[in-house]
Scaffold this active site. Structure first.
Site, PDB file in Angstrom:
ATOM      1  N   LYS A  35     -53.168 -33.171  12.610  1.00  0.00           N
ATOM      2  CA  LYS A  35     -51.983 -33.753  13.258  1.00  0.00           C
ATOM      3  C   LYS A  35     -51.628 -35.080  12.583  1.00  0.00           C
ATOM      4  CE  LYS A  35     -51.834 -31.791  17.906  1.00  0.00           C
ATOM      5  NZ  LYS A  35     -51.623 -32.127  19.321  1.00  0.00           N
ATOM      6  N   ARG A  90     -61.738 -20.601  22.659  1.00  0.00           N
ATOM      7  CA  ARG A  90     -60.682 -20.118  23.551  1.00  0.00           C
ATOM      8  C   ARG A  90     -59.948 -18.916  22.959  1.00  0.00           C
ATOM      9  NH1 ARG A  90     -57.181 -25.286  24.532  1.00  0.00           N
ATOM     10  NH2 ARG A  90     -58.096 -25.867  22.531  1.00  0.00           N
ATOM     11  N   SER A 139     -48.554 -29.292  16.894  1.00  0.00           N
ATOM     12  CA  SER A 139     -49.275 -28.769  18.045  1.00  0.00           C
ATOM     13  C   SER A 139     -50.589 -28.098  17.650  1.00  0.00           C
ATOM     14  CB  SER A 139     -48.386 -27.745  18.773  1.00  0.00           C
ATOM     15  OG  SER A 139     -49.095 -27.098  19.803  1.00  0.00           O
ATOM     16  N   GLY A 140     -51.589 -28.292  18.495  1.00  0.00           N
ATOM     17  CA  GLY A 140     -52.816 -27.528  18.391  1.00  0.00           C
ATOM     18  C   GLY A 140     -52.655 -26.155  19.004  1.00  0.00           C
ATOM     19  N   ASP A 170     -47.910 -28.776  24.042  1.00  0.00           N
ATOM     20  CA  ASP A 170     -48.449 -28.369  25.344  1.00  0.00           C
ATOM     21  C   ASP A 170     -48.745 -29.575  26.230  1.00  0.00           C
ATOM     22  OD1 ASP A 170     -49.643 -25.188  24.994  1.00  0.00           O
ATOM     23  OD2 ASP A 170     -49.055 -26.310  23.212  1.00  0.00           O
ATOM     24  N   ASP A 190     -46.477 -33.920  20.550  1.00  0.00           N
ATOM     25  CA  ASP A 190     -47.337 -32.808  20.896  1.00  0.00           C
ATOM     26  C   ASP A 190     -46.487 -31.827  21.710  1.00  0.00           C
ATOM     27  OD1 ASP A 190     -49.809 -31.376  21.516  1.00  0.00           O
ATOM     28  OD2 ASP A 190     -49.616 -32.248  23.505  1.00  0.00           O
ATOM     29  N   GLU A 231     -49.988 -25.480  29.264  1.00  0.00           N
ATOM     30  CA  GLU A 231     -50.863 -25.236  28.126  1.00  0.00           C
ATOM     31  C   GLU A 231     -50.720 -23.750  27.803  1.00  0.00           C
ATOM     32  OE1 GLU A 231     -52.855 -27.255  26.309  1.00  0.00           O
ATOM     33  OE2 GLU A 231     -52.327 -29.067  27.434  1.00  0.00           O
ATOM     34  N   ASP A 272     -50.736 -36.245  24.887  1.00  0.00           N
ATOM     35  CA  ASP A 272     -51.424 -36.339  26.175  1.00  0.00           C
ATOM     36  C   ASP A 272     -52.929 -36.163  26.078  1.00  0.00           C
ATOM     37  OD1 ASP A 272     -52.044 -33.244  27.612  1.00  0.00           O
ATOM     38  OD2 ASP A 272     -51.095 -33.409  25.662  1.00  0.00           O
ATOM     39  N   ASN A 293     -56.974 -35.001  21.186  1.00  0.00           N
ATOM     40  CA  ASN A 293     -56.648 -34.580  19.827  1.00  0.00           C
ATOM     41  C   ASN A 293     -55.325 -35.162  19.329  1.00  0.00           C
ATOM     42  OD1 ASN A 293     -55.242 -32.844  21.649  1.00  0.00           O
ATOM     43  ND2 ASN A 293     -54.894 -31.379  19.997  1.00  0.00           N
TER      44      ASN A 293
END
Length: 285
Positions: free
Chosen positions: A218, A129, A173-174, A86, A84, A93, A241, A244
């Site tokens: 992912k 967001r 990554s999201g 962030d 991941d 983030e 972390d 997700n």
């Protein structure tokens, strides 16, 4: 079992305290690095969860990370390191810092935290967001990269060792391609996958282009890259972390929670709460 203990400022007395309090029939700790020890032949002092709970409690109090292995793993067992971005590979983030440029960091960060704890479905949280960023000048992305993005502790030595061992690297990554593409070039990563922010006339539109990289995507990405490499997902190390990350961590041969939310620490094979990302290297020493 073998027990690996690590800490930023441990001493032999602290290590001995852990071994004496939580383990039975264990050999003397063997130093395997400046901040890491291996204890072979470990049997937890109590049966089942009791012994593990005692080990967890004392390590937390002494700020030590631990890992238990029936069989000592080797880096040669793996073909891919998937990370991941962030709050894992990097300390921030990105979307929260972008929002700060709009004076909206508290609102966006609250949604981020809820999503990482698994309280809000990630797809919904990202949509909400990103919508708050509508109208922001796209130059804010470069400012975040230049002024705020920092690698997590131990990231570079970890990547150096992983590459030297012949593993490929994936950053999934999201977050956003603006950052993953720059990290790929900067760090020499093999694969990346992330969301694409829509920009119109130099402004963020508050939308992403194409599909959203959520927990399921992912997982699919790790599976696709492993297939391309001709290996099983069980030959991947996956680090994350947030909630997700759990699906991709769940298919991995080794799952590593880094500075993670409780829901992730509970389900990961290894949790690194105190040492840097290079702490995974001690697991193979």
């Amino acid at each position: 079992m073998n027990l690996i203990l690590q800490g930023l400022n441990p001493d032999t007395a602290a290590i001995a305290k852990v071994v004496a309090a939580a383990c039975a029939e264990a050999r003397q700790p063997l130093a395997i690095g400046p901040h890491a020890w291996r204890v072979e032949g470990v049997r937890l002092s109590e049966e089942g969860e009791g012994g593990l709970a005692a080990l967890d409690e004392i390590c937390l109090a002494l700020q030590l990370d631990y890992a238990l292995f029936e069989r000592q793993p080797a880096l040669a067992d793996f073909k891919l390191l998937a990370m991941d971005m962030d709050s894992t590979l990097i300390t921030i983030e990105c979307i929260d810092e972008i929002a700060d440029m709009q004076g909206l960091k508290p609102q966006v960060a609250a949604i981020t935290e809820a999503a990482m704890r698994g309280e809000i479905e990630f797809r919904e949280s990202l949509t909400r967001r990103v919508a708050l960023l509508k109208g922001l000048d796209a130059s804010a992305l470069q400012r975040v990269y230049d002024e705020r993005l920092r690698l997590s502790m131990g990231a570079q030595p970890m990547l150096n060792a992983i590459k030297e061992a012949g593993l490929k690297t994936l950053l999934v990554s999201g977050g956003f391609t603006f950052f993953t593409e720059r990290m790929q070039e900067r760090l020499g990563l093999d694969y990346t996958h992330a969301n694409v922010l829509e920009i119109d006339n130099g402004k963020l539109t508050g939308r992403v282009i194409g599909g959203i990289v959520d927990a399921e995507e992912k997982q699919r990405t790790v599976e696709r890259v492993c297939a391309a490499l001709g290996c099983s997902a069980r030959q991947a190390i996956v680090m994350g972390d947030g909630a997700n990350d759990l699906k991709m961590m769940g298919i991995a041969g080794m799952s590593v929670a880094f500075r993670a939310k409780p829901v992730v620490r509970r389900q990961a094979g290894v949790a690194l709460n105190f040492v840097g990302l290079d702490g995974i290297l001690s697991l193979f020493a």
